[in-house]
Design a protein around this motif. Structure first.
Motif, PDB file in Angstrom:
ATOM      1  N   UNK A  30       0.832  -1.200   0.000  1.00  0.00           N
ATOM      2  CA  UNK A  30       0.000   0.000   0.000  1.00  0.00           C
ATOM      3  C   UNK A  30       0.872   1.257   0.000  1.00  0.00           C
ATOM      4  N   UNK A  31       0.353   2.294  -0.611  1.00  0.00           N
ATOM      5  CA  UNK A  31       1.032   3.591  -0.686  1.00  0.00           C
ATOM      6  C   UNK A  31       0.032   4.657  -0.259  1.00  0.00           C
ATOM      7  N   UNK A  42       2.539   9.076  -9.074  1.00  0.00           N
ATOM      8  CA  UNK A  42       2.596   7.638  -8.786  1.00  0.00           C
ATOM      9  C   UNK A  42       2.162   6.820 -10.002  1.00  0.00           C
ATOM     10  N   UNK A  43       1.109   7.239 -10.683  1.00  0.00           N
ATOM     11  CA  UNK A  43       0.661   6.519 -11.873  1.00  0.00           C
ATOM     12  C   UNK A  43       1.731   6.530 -12.965  1.00  0.00           C
ATOM     13  N   UNK A  54      10.509   2.447  -6.354  1.00  0.00           N
ATOM     14  CA  UNK A  54      10.408   3.832  -5.917  1.00  0.00           C
ATOM     15  C   UNK A  54       9.937   3.830  -4.474  1.00  0.00           C
ATOM     16  N   UNK A  55       9.990   5.000  -3.862  1.00  0.00           N
ATOM     17  CA  UNK A  55       9.512   5.130  -2.490  1.00  0.00           C
ATOM     18  C   UNK A  55       8.933   6.525  -2.313  1.00  0.00           C
ATOM     19  N   UNK A  56       7.747   6.605  -1.760  1.00  0.00           N
ATOM     20  CA  UNK A  56       7.122   7.890  -1.479  1.00  0.00           C
ATOM     21  C   UNK A  56       7.691   8.471  -0.186  1.00  0.00           C
ATOM     22  N   UNK A  57       7.816   9.790  -0.144  1.00  0.00           N
ATOM     23  CA  UNK A  57       8.327  10.512   1.028  1.00  0.00           C
ATOM     24  C   UNK A  57       9.583   9.850   1.601  1.00  0.00           C
ATOM     25  N   UNK A  58      10.639   9.738   0.803  1.00  0.00           N
ATOM     26  CA  UNK A  58      11.829   9.005   1.250  1.00  0.00           C
ATOM     27  C   UNK A  58      12.687   9.751   2.261  1.00  0.00           C
ATOM     28  N   UNK A  71       9.229  11.658  -3.975  1.00  0.00           N
ATOM     29  CA  UNK A  71       9.519  10.286  -4.381  1.00  0.00           C
ATOM     30  C   UNK A  71      11.018  10.091  -4.590  1.00  0.00           C
ATOM     31  N   UNK A  72      11.481   8.916  -4.235  1.00  0.00           N
ATOM     32  CA  UNK A  72      12.781   8.424  -4.689  1.00  0.00           C
ATOM     33  C   UNK A  72      12.492   7.448  -5.820  1.00  0.00           C
TER      34      UNK A  72
END
Length: 202
Positions: A30-31, A42-43, A54-58, A71-72
């Motif tokens: 989940x993200x 993200x899409x 990738x990673x959200x709020x890295x 994002x990373x």
């Protein structure tokens, strides 16, 4: 060696912020996102087969406070931070790199340039999510073999009748997401029965 990021920074949603929960087929988790701009970005990440992870709020741009990186994005040997910005002045004030990783500013205008791709992948991702636990590798192979010549979506669905349309589309879109096939029309036209799919050129 560049750092990698797997776990997002947890933050509390502010009263004016949206909270958008999605499932990422690419990350298999989940993200949580806090804006429609982040959702659109993200899409684009899900749509790009060259994006491996990738990673959200890295991380924060500097230290443990200040501007949170959105994002990373890793393409294997190369990675970037995506920072979602709204205007040119913000782009000028942003550092070119942070934590040894180059920073790419994604303005609203940049995202709008991919509006059609974003709209189409908003339809594609739910098929991948629904069948994520039970991917049909045999069907994927059969579809890939048939795409020795380009096919419209309607012809592919007819070729695999009486299989459920959703099952065929899930297998087809898995091939698309992994870069084994392409559908150039998805950048300029709505996804539909006339959308053409073909193998990726070697």
């Amino acid at each position: 060696m560049q750092p990698s990021y797997e776990k997002p920074i947890e933050i509390s949603r502010r009263p004016w912020q949206r909270r958008i929960e999605v499932y990422s087929p690419k990350l298999k988790r989940r993200v949580t996102l806090f804006s429609w701009a982040a959702h659109d970005a993200w899409l684009l990440l899900e749509a790009d087969p060259t994006v491996k992870v990738f990673c959200e709020r890295p991380a924060y741009l500097e230290g443990g406070a200040g501007r949170l990186i959105d994002f990373w994005v890793s393409r294997g040997r190369h990675a970037k931070f995506w920072v979602l910005g709204s205007a040119e002045p913000e782009k000028l004030a942003m550092p070119k790199s942070a934590h040894g990783v180059s920073v790419q500013i994604m303005r609203r205008a940049d995202l709008m340039a991919f509006d059609r791709r974003i709209d189409n992948w908003a339809q594609i991702v739910p098929y991948r999510v629904s069948f994520a636990r039970y991917p049909d590798g045999r069907l994927q192979k059969d579809i890939f073999d048939r795409l020795e010549k380009p096919h419209r979506l309607e012809r592919l669905e007819a070729a695999f009748h009486p299989l459920d349309v959703a099952t065929v589309r899930a297998a087809l879109f898995e091939l698309l997401a992994t870069g084994k096939i392409i559908a150039p029309d998805l950048d300029s036209k709505p996804l539909g029965l006339t959308t053409m799919f073909r193998r990726t050129a070697k």
